[in-house]
Design an enzyme around this catalytic site. Structure first.
Site, mmCIF file in Angstrom:
data_model
loop_
_atom_site.group_PDB
_atom_site.id
_atom_site.type_symbol
_atom_site.label_atom_id
_atom_site.label_comp_id
_atom_site.label_asym_id
_atom_site.label_seq_id
_atom_site.Cartn_x
_atom_site.Cartn_y
_atom_site.Cartn_z
ATOM 1 N N GLN A 40 0.830 -1.204 0.000
ATOM 2 C CA GLN A 40 0.000 0.000 0.000
ATOM 3 C C GLN A 40 0.865 1.255 0.000
ATOM 4 O OE1 GLN A 40 -3.560 -0.278 0.494
ATOM 5 N NE2 GLN A 40 -3.702 1.899 0.128
ATOM 6 N N PHE A 41 1.354 1.657 -1.166
ATOM 7 C CA PHE A 41 2.240 2.822 -1.226
ATOM 8 C C PHE A 41 1.545 4.102 -0.801
ATOM 9 C CE2 PHE A 41 0.270 3.447 -5.334
ATOM 10 C CZ PHE A 41 0.340 4.811 -5.555
ATOM 11 N N THR A 42 0.223 4.152 -0.871
ATOM 12 C CA THR A 42 -0.486 5.385 -0.524
ATOM 13 C C THR A 42 -0.400 5.715 0.967
ATOM 14 O OG1 THR A 42 -2.610 4.251 -0.297
ATOM 15 C CG2 THR A 42 -2.077 5.182 -2.468
#
Length: 148
Positions: free
Chosen positions: A78-80
């Site tokens: 989950q890069f966000t």
């Protein structure tokens, strides 16, 4: 590394209308990797996650760990989690690790969980995913290896 941990009765992840991972009892872990993360960050998070005492014992007290209850993990990259929303209306992701480095640490994180005896299901790194879960409690925690 930053992890959002949700205790779940059931969870699944779908990519292009196909379920690619699912668990029935345990955690959904959304994992973000930043520019400065190393294997030490992954080890720290794995140790914290598998030993968190957030499952209920016979007295309905949160006193048991994932290992104690034989739970599984649905691990989702989950890069966000490293989205910066302080300026403007569109987040920037300058603190998120580049895909190759992030994927390598994400895979190492998952392997460390397996090495701890945890059943791990995953999404597909870099893919558009739909995650469904029944959050049990609800119990949701955030652990950031930079805050150790």
């Amino acid at each position: 590394m930053k992890a959002v941990i949700q205790r779940a009765n059931h969870a699944s992840v779908t990519v292009k209308d196909k379920v690619v991972g699912q668990v029935d009892h345990g955690f959904v872990v959304l994992l973000g990797v930043t520019l400065t993360d190393t294997m030490e960050d992954a080890k720290y998070l794995v140790n914290k996650i598998v030993h968190l005492r957030v499952f209920e014992d016979e007295n309905e007290k949160m006193n048991l760990s994932l290992k104690d209850v034989g739970g599984s993990i649905l691990s989702i990259s989950q890069f966000t989690l490293y989205g910066d929303t302080r300026k403007g209306r569109r987040p920037n992701f300058l603190q998120a690790a580049k895909p190759d480095a992030a994927n390598e640490l994400y895979e190492q994180f998952n392997q460390l969980l397996v090495d701890e005896g945890i059943n791990v299901e995953t999404g597909e790194f870099g893919a558009m995913m739909q995650v469904q879960l029944t959050n049990d409690g609800p119990v949701t925690l955030i652990i950031d290896s930079q805050e150790k």
